[in-house]
Design an enzyme around this catalytic site. Structure first.
Site, PDB file in Angstrom:
ATOM      1  N   LYS A   1      -6.575  -1.282   7.428  1.00  0.00           N
ATOM      2  CA  LYS A   1      -5.604  -0.487   6.661  1.00  0.00           C
ATOM      3  C   LYS A   1      -6.086  -0.484   5.210  1.00  0.00           C
ATOM      4  CE  LYS A   1      -2.438   0.562   9.656  1.00  0.00           C
ATOM      5  NZ  LYS A   1      -1.457  -0.376  10.144  1.00  0.00           N
TER       6      LYS A   1
ATOM      7  N   HIS B   1      -4.368  -0.905  -0.942  1.00  0.00           N
ATOM      8  CA  HIS B   1      -3.893   0.121  -1.874  1.00  0.00           C
ATOM      9  C   HIS B   1      -3.261  -0.486  -3.116  1.00  0.00           C
ATOM     10  CE1 HIS B   1       0.125  -0.644  -0.450  1.00  0.00           C
ATOM     11  NE2 HIS B   1      -0.340  -0.584   0.780  1.00  0.00           N
TER      12      HIS B   1
ATOM     13  N   HIS C   1      -0.957  -3.476  -3.073  1.00  0.00           N
ATOM     14  CA  HIS C   1      -1.472  -4.829  -2.874  1.00  0.00           C
ATOM     15  C   HIS C   1      -1.864  -5.498  -4.178  1.00  0.00           C
ATOM     16  CE1 HIS C   1      -2.385  -3.440   1.342  1.00  0.00           C
ATOM     17  NE2 HIS C   1      -1.641  -4.520   1.508  1.00  0.00           N
TER      18      HIS C   1
HETATM   19  N1  ARG Z   1       0.228  -8.532   5.831  1.00  0.00           N
HETATM   20  C1  ARG Z   1       1.556  -8.386   5.297  1.00  0.00           C
HETATM   21  C2  ARG Z   1       1.739  -6.997   4.672  1.00  0.00           C
HETATM   22  O1  ARG Z   1       0.772  -6.381   4.260  1.00  0.00           O
HETATM   23  C3  ARG Z   1       1.893  -9.413   4.267  1.00  0.00           C
HETATM   24  C4  ARG Z   1       1.815 -10.849   4.729  1.00  0.00           C
HETATM   25  C5  ARG Z   1       2.664 -11.747   3.915  1.00  0.00           C
HETATM   26  N2  ARG Z   1       2.561 -13.136   4.250  1.00  0.00           N
HETATM   27  C6  ARG Z   1       3.190 -13.765   5.234  1.00  0.00           C
HETATM   28  N3  ARG Z   1       2.972 -15.053   5.392  1.00  0.00           N
HETATM   29  N4  ARG Z   1       4.013 -13.152   6.009  1.00  0.00           N
HETATM   30  O2  ARG Z   1       2.869  -6.562   4.577  1.00  0.00           O
END
Ligand code: ARG
Length: 569
Positions: A126, A129, A132
């Site tokens: 993905k 962007h 982030h």
């Molecule tokens: N990968 C997730 C996203 O892009 C964020 C992860 C956050 N961390 C966690 N431990 N849940 O939305």
């Protein structure tokens, strides 16, 4: 340096038997301006204890208290105001400048306690962007701040590299993918495939069944499925790595969601044993009513685990592995409920460390009109934003070169330091929970409250020190630093540590951002009103040493925000 607040607590502790040190400490305020003293203690809080009116209490205390650290302890209305002894302040600050140099203001509050800071955590295949950037920049700064304060930090990138969507990805790739095309432009191509399968599945539902099948294969470690998934992961990480290098952001661990898939059955078993799993329409959930939260699904009706299950597993793993003092998640505010549920589940499991897991949420970043020109497809890539920032700074620097008729030595490097620093600074300038609009002009201005302004002030001091042949070993007479501007500077320098401590306690780097902008402003005011390199050698030495101290705080402050401090600009 002497801790003046602690001195006040020492004094008051003897007089106010009903309050303990912490309570007294919490009551001490910083007055809005220095004419009311450096610190103030409100008499209101003692009215009940002494059964006297607050103004009288303040007056009585003012008459009894005495300490050479304070040149005046004065009652004003209901407040007791403390004025720090200026000479002592100058001595203390200057001594710290000489002794600690780059580490001015460093204190060890962490005592090597392990702290996990989890940030960035993008989803593979993905786009990385603009959204982030917030997690990445705030998290990286928090890690630096905790490091500086003596904690043992572990930075974790909890990659989103697991879930049923990878079944879809594999099915899409098998149908329409091409290795070479993907390799050339990984994320963009993978996103295309993902969009396409979601589109085509509307007409051909069998694609979904195939995808489910692929995900099952992946879970069962089928060779082909695993090979493709690993490849998606590798090419994504390579692309993310480019951005992390640009940002100078690094992780101690890239253990993402997939890492926990093998550990999940044990957690599910534990939840069962502790009698916490309830059947609900075929799914297994944990009831969180006592926490006033909606029930949390742990296993879906089709038997698969979800994002939350992986987070419960990861939290337990982190405790077992690092025995963390704090486990900090820098993740957007959309996930507040998710993290509340996570903590509640851990608490229900009986873990006394549940509340050491801290979600640090942040608001959204929007882009002003016109910034969207760099969109690739439908998303704004972070890498493009950073490149654009660097380019814009290149243009600004070129214009300056023409203006001055003199070329910069390392314009390319400088453009990177300033361009990327500016974006980070803007990110860290506001309270994190606030939504904000990204604005190029505001971000890249060399004046006003921006990264380039602080960097420029730093570089200006560097050249001042060079011009004045500054020597750290010179002995100076601190009594010469007695101009009003100098006292303001000393006071402000003394407050550096507090801004870092506040930033770490509240998980808010912006305390430091604001602090260094203010310090830069105070210095520039001084620079414009005061000749630093004078005919009087003693005076020059004292003023240069003061400037050197400011320079070190500016560069340390920038470093704690993850921003470089060029020596020449
Ligand atoms: N990968 C997730 C996203 O892009 C964020 C992860 C956050 N961390 C966690 N431990 N849940 O939305």
């Amino acid at each position: 340096m002497i801790n003046f607040v602690e001195r006040i607590v020492d004094l008051l502790e003897k007089e106010i038997k009903d309050l303990n040190r912490d309570e007294i400490n919490n009551l001490i305020e910083i007055p809005p301006d220095y004419t009311m003293g450096d610190y103030a203690f409100p008499g209101f809080s003692l009215a009940k204890i002494f059964r006297k009116n607050p103004a009288l209490i303040a007056q009585d205390l003012a008459n009894t208290l005495e300490d050479p650290c304070f040149e005046k302890i004065e009652a004003k209305g209901a407040y007791l105001n403390f004025f720090v002894n200026r000479e002592l302040l100058a001595k203390e600050v200057i001594e710290e400048v000489k002794e600690k140099r780059e580490d001015f203001g460093k204190v060890n509050v962490g005592e090597n306690k392990p702290v996990i800071v989890e940030y960035s955590s993008p989803n593979i295949a993905k786009p990385f962007h603009i959204g982030h950037i917030r997690s990445t920049v705030i998290g990286d700064s928090l890690k630096r701040i905790y490091d500086f304060l003596g904690y043992d930090t572990i930075s974790v990138n909890h990659l989103g590299d697991y879930g049923t969507q990878f079944g879809l990805m594999i099915e899409a790739y098998k149908n329409w993918g091409d290795r070479e095309t993907v390799e050339k432009n990984p994320i963009q191509e993978l996103v295309k495939l993902y969009v396409r399968i979601n589109e085509e599945a509307k007409e051909q539902p069998e694609l979904i069944d195939n995808a489910r099948n692929w995900f099952m294969k992946l879970e069962n470690k089928d060779e082909e499925a695993l090979e493709l998934w690993e490849w998606f992961r590798d090419v994504s990480l390579e692309e993310f790595g480019r951005v992390y290098d640009m940002l100078d952001v690094h992780f101690d661990s890239y253990r993402g969601e997939s890492y926990y898939s093998d550990l999940m059955p044990a957690i599910v078993e534990e939840l069962k044993e502790k009698d916490l799993l309830v059947d609900s329409q075929g799914a297994k959930i944990v009831d969180l009513e006592e926490y006033k939260l909606p029930p949390a699904i742990i296993i879906k009706s089709d038997g698969s685990t979800i994002y939350l299950t992986r987070d419960v597993t990861a939290a337990k793993y982190r405790k077992d592995t690092y025995d963390f003092y704090k486990n900090i998640y820098v993740v957007g505010s959309q996930q507040i409920l998710h993290f509340n549920q996570l903590v509640a589940i851990l608490d229900k499991m009986g873990y006394d460390w549940a509340y050491d897991c801290v979600h640090v949420p942040f608001g959204m970043v929007a882009l002003e009109e016109g910034t969207l020109s760099t969109r690739r497809g439908n998303v704004l890539y972070l890498e493009d934003v950073l490149n654009k920032s660097v380019e814009k700074v290149q243009d600004i620097l070129k214009a300056r070169e023409e203006e001055r008729g003199e070329a910069l030595e390392n314009r390319d490097q400088l453009a990177k330091q300033v361009g990327i620093g500016a974006v980070k600074f803007q990110e860290l300038f506001n309270q994190r929970i606030k939504d904000y609009i990204f604005d190029w002009d505001k971000t890249l201005s060399f004046e006003g409250e921006t990264g380039p302004y602080v960097q420029y002030t730093h570089a200006r001091i560097c050249s001042l020190l060079q011009r004045g042949n500054f020597n750290l070993e010179d002995d100076i007479n601190t009594e010469l630093l007695n101009k009003k501007e100098e006292i303001d500077i000393l006071r402000s320098m003394y407050a550096f540590t507090d801004s870092v401590i506040d930033a770490h306690e509240k998980y808010e780097p912006y305390f430091i951002t604001r602090y260094i902008v203010d310090l830069a402003k105070i210095f520039n005011k001084y620079y414009n009103s005061t000749t630093i390199i004078t005919d009087d050698l003693e005076l020059t030495k004292a003023r240069l040493l003061l400037s050197y101290g400011i320079k070190n705080i500016l560069s340390k402050g920038l470093e704690l925000l993850g921003i470089e401090a060029p020596m020449k600009m």
